[in-house]
Scaffold this active site. Structure first.
Site, mmCIF file in Angstrom:
data_model
loop_
_atom_site.group_PDB
_atom_site.id
_atom_site.type_symbol
_atom_site.label_atom_id
_atom_site.label_comp_id
_atom_site.label_asym_id
_atom_site.label_seq_id
_atom_site.Cartn_x
_atom_site.Cartn_y
_atom_site.Cartn_z
ATOM 1 N N THR A 1 9.617 14.247 19.209
ATOM 2 C CA THR A 1 8.894 14.350 17.932
ATOM 3 C C THR A 1 8.947 13.060 17.137
ATOM 4 O O THR A 1 8.219 12.910 16.147
ATOM 5 C CB THR A 1 9.533 15.433 17.041
ATOM 6 O OG1 THR A 1 10.895 15.040 16.769
ATOM 7 C CG2 THR A 1 9.514 16.798 17.713
ATOM 8 N N CYS B 1 11.136 9.372 20.669
ATOM 9 C CA CYS B 1 11.708 10.603 21.228
ATOM 10 C C CYS B 1 10.579 11.637 21.236
ATOM 11 O O CYS B 1 9.417 11.273 21.080
ATOM 12 C CB CYS B 1 12.964 11.054 20.483
ATOM 13 S SG CYS B 1 12.742 11.670 18.808
ATOM 14 N N ASP C 1 14.667 8.402 24.141
ATOM 15 C CA ASP C 1 15.404 9.391 24.929
ATOM 16 C C ASP C 1 14.502 9.799 26.095
ATOM 17 O O ASP C 1 13.471 9.161 26.360
ATOM 18 C CB ASP C 1 15.863 10.575 24.057
ATOM 19 C CG ASP C 1 14.711 11.475 23.603
ATOM 20 O OD1 ASP C 1 13.533 11.143 23.874
ATOM 21 O OD2 ASP C 1 14.987 12.504 22.961
ATOM 22 N N HIS D 1 3.242 -1.564 3.232
ATOM 23 C CA HIS D 1 3.903 -1.036 2.029
ATOM 24 C C HIS D 1 5.414 -0.887 2.192
ATOM 25 O O HIS D 1 6.141 -0.990 1.214
ATOM 26 C CB HIS D 1 3.318 0.336 1.655
ATOM 27 C CG HIS D 1 1.923 0.249 1.117
ATOM 28 N ND1 HIS D 1 1.254 1.336 0.597
ATOM 29 C CD2 HIS D 1 1.063 -0.801 1.011
ATOM 30 C CE1 HIS D 1 0.046 0.968 0.199
ATOM 31 N NE2 HIS D 1 -0.099 -0.326 0.448
ATOM 32 N N HIS E 1 5.830 -3.335 -3.819
ATOM 33 C CA HIS E 1 6.441 -2.651 -2.668
ATOM 34 C C HIS E 1 7.840 -3.194 -2.396
ATOM 35 O O HIS E 1 8.727 -2.453 -1.974
ATOM 36 C CB HIS E 1 5.549 -2.803 -1.435
ATOM 37 C CG HIS E 1 4.182 -2.235 -1.644
ATOM 38 N ND1 HIS E 1 3.964 -0.894 -1.881
ATOM 39 C CD2 HIS E 1 2.952 -2.828 -1.695
ATOM 40 C CE1 HIS E 1 2.676 -0.679 -2.057
ATOM 41 N NE2 HIS E 1 2.040 -1.840 -1.962
#
Ligand code: RB5
Length: 150
Positions: free
Chosen positions: A75, A73, A16, A106, A141
């Site tokens: 955060t 973005c 964004d 993982h 995993h």
């Protein structure tokens, strides 16, 4: 150190406005190293809604146009949440090279998600190197990843 992207296909990029500057840095890095990419937007720093670009990248992973992507973005959280609605996507929000390494080893993550307003260019570079130079370990995993879809 050179970036060795996983897979044959171009790497999908999406951001964004809050991730736009970081994405420009990544594009510069990829162009310097001859790494193919598809930029799904946004293409300016004007305010936009991150799901619009997350879903473009998510659809490209779902339909196998891209095997891997990077999403940014402010955060990292919003774009990561939208991406992980796609069945083929395992997007990992990362803020250190160690987390980026473990997201591949993982979690077999196929999208590196970055918090553009939080991390430095050096941290972004280190995370890209760690992410694209790590193979999935499989084994226990894989068993856990198989249990993720609901
Ligand atoms: C945009 O201001 C910001 O909310 C967005 O980039 C992101 O951080 C949301 O999770």
């Amino acid at each position: 150190m050179a970036i060795f992207p996983q897979g044959e296909k171009p790497i999908g990029l999406a951001s964004d406005h809050a991730g736009f500057e970081t994405k420009k840095y990544i594009i510069q890095l990829f162009e310097e190293q001859g790494i193919r990419y598809i930029d799904f937007g946004t293409y300016t720093s004007n305010s936009v809604d991150y799901p619009d670009f997350a879903h473009k990248l998510g659809r490209a992973i779902d339909n196998r146009d891209c095997d891997f992507g990077i999403a940014i973005c402010g955060t990292g959280n919003g774009i990561n949440m939208a991406l992980n609605k796609h069945q083929s996507v395992r997007a990992a929000l990362c803020w250190s090279a160690e987390i980026a390494h473990l997201a591949r080893a993982h979690n077999n993550a196929n999208i590196l998600t970055l918090p553009g307003r939080i991390v430095s260019q050096q941290e972004v570079y280190d995370m890209i190197i760690a992410f694209f130079n790590t193979d999935f370990e499989g084994g226990r995993h894989q068993t856990r990843i198989d249990k993720i879809p609901c």
